[in-house]
Design a protein around this motif. Structure first.
Motif: not given
Ligand code: PCA
Length: 207
Positions: A79-86, A119-127
């Motif tokens: 249901x939520x947006x998922x930023x895929x690391x792997x 290799x996108x820096x997802x932690x910034x993007x989540x915020x």
């Protein structure tokens, strides 16, 4: 800097794929080669096929040598947006792709690593997404169907030849019904805008 954003065609059980539908809008945000800041954005809708998405991407990257590739697709169980690391080196799904191909326990790249990371820096993007009202979470499991296949292929290529230089993949939620499509498109639209703006403002000088 060149950014290529991709979505997917509809597939079994998903007659309209929001990730593909949004691609025609994305390119309008920063039209190819006309942006005064010197970056260009291109979008494409890929076939939901294990082999077909690779073939299409090889051609696209020749025509538009992207520094960054942001892949998008939908995930039926989320249901939520998922930023895929792997991405995992495995095709394994009950569902057939759009070419009618089913794969079970098949390695994507023989001899390739078991898993690879974007290799996108997802932690910034989540915020950033949270501030824009989008609830997004990190995910370490992109499934074992075409999105994971595509992401693994991209990550593998990046590791081998550093082209594209940066890759990431976002899974959007899928609509419950035809009537629900607009809601999901709005989530996808905001997500893509925020992620692209984040990439441009934060990562441009590192590419
Ligand atoms: N989602 C599927 C393939 C295409 C798409 O949008 C997946 O998660 O693999």
């Amino acid at each position: 800097m060149k950014i290529l954003v991709t979505g997917f065609e509809p597939f079994q059980g998903v007659p309209e794929n929001p990730s593909g539908v949004l691609m025609s809008e994305v390119e309008q945000w920063h039209p190819h080669d006309t942006d005064p800041a010197g970056y260009s954005l291109k979008s494409a809708v890929l076939p939901t096929e294990y082999e077909g998405c690779e073939t299409r991407m090889k051609a696209l990257l020749e025509e538009f040598p992207a520094d960054v590739v942001l892949g998008t697709g939908v995930h039926k169980e989320r249901e939520l947006v998922h930023l895929e690391s792997t991405a995992v080196n495995l095709d394994d799904s009950k569902r057939a792709d759009n070419a009618g191909v089913s794969r079970h326990g098949t390695k994507i790249i023989k001899g390739g690593e078991g898993f690879l990371k974007g290799n996108l820096e997802w932690e910034y993007l989540i915020s950033d997404l949270g501030k824009a009202g989008i609830q997004a979470v990190m995910s370490h499991d992109a499934g074992f169907f075409v999105c994971n296949h595509y992401y693994y292929w991209l990550c593998h290529r990046r590791c081998l030849v550093d082209f594209p230089h940066s890759v990431g993949f976002v899974h959007l939620p899928v609509q419950d019904s035809k009537e629900d499509l607009q809601r999901v498109l709005q989530i996808g639209r905001t997500t893509l805008r925020v992620v692209l703006e984040g990439i441009l403002s934060r990562f441009v000088d590192r590419i």
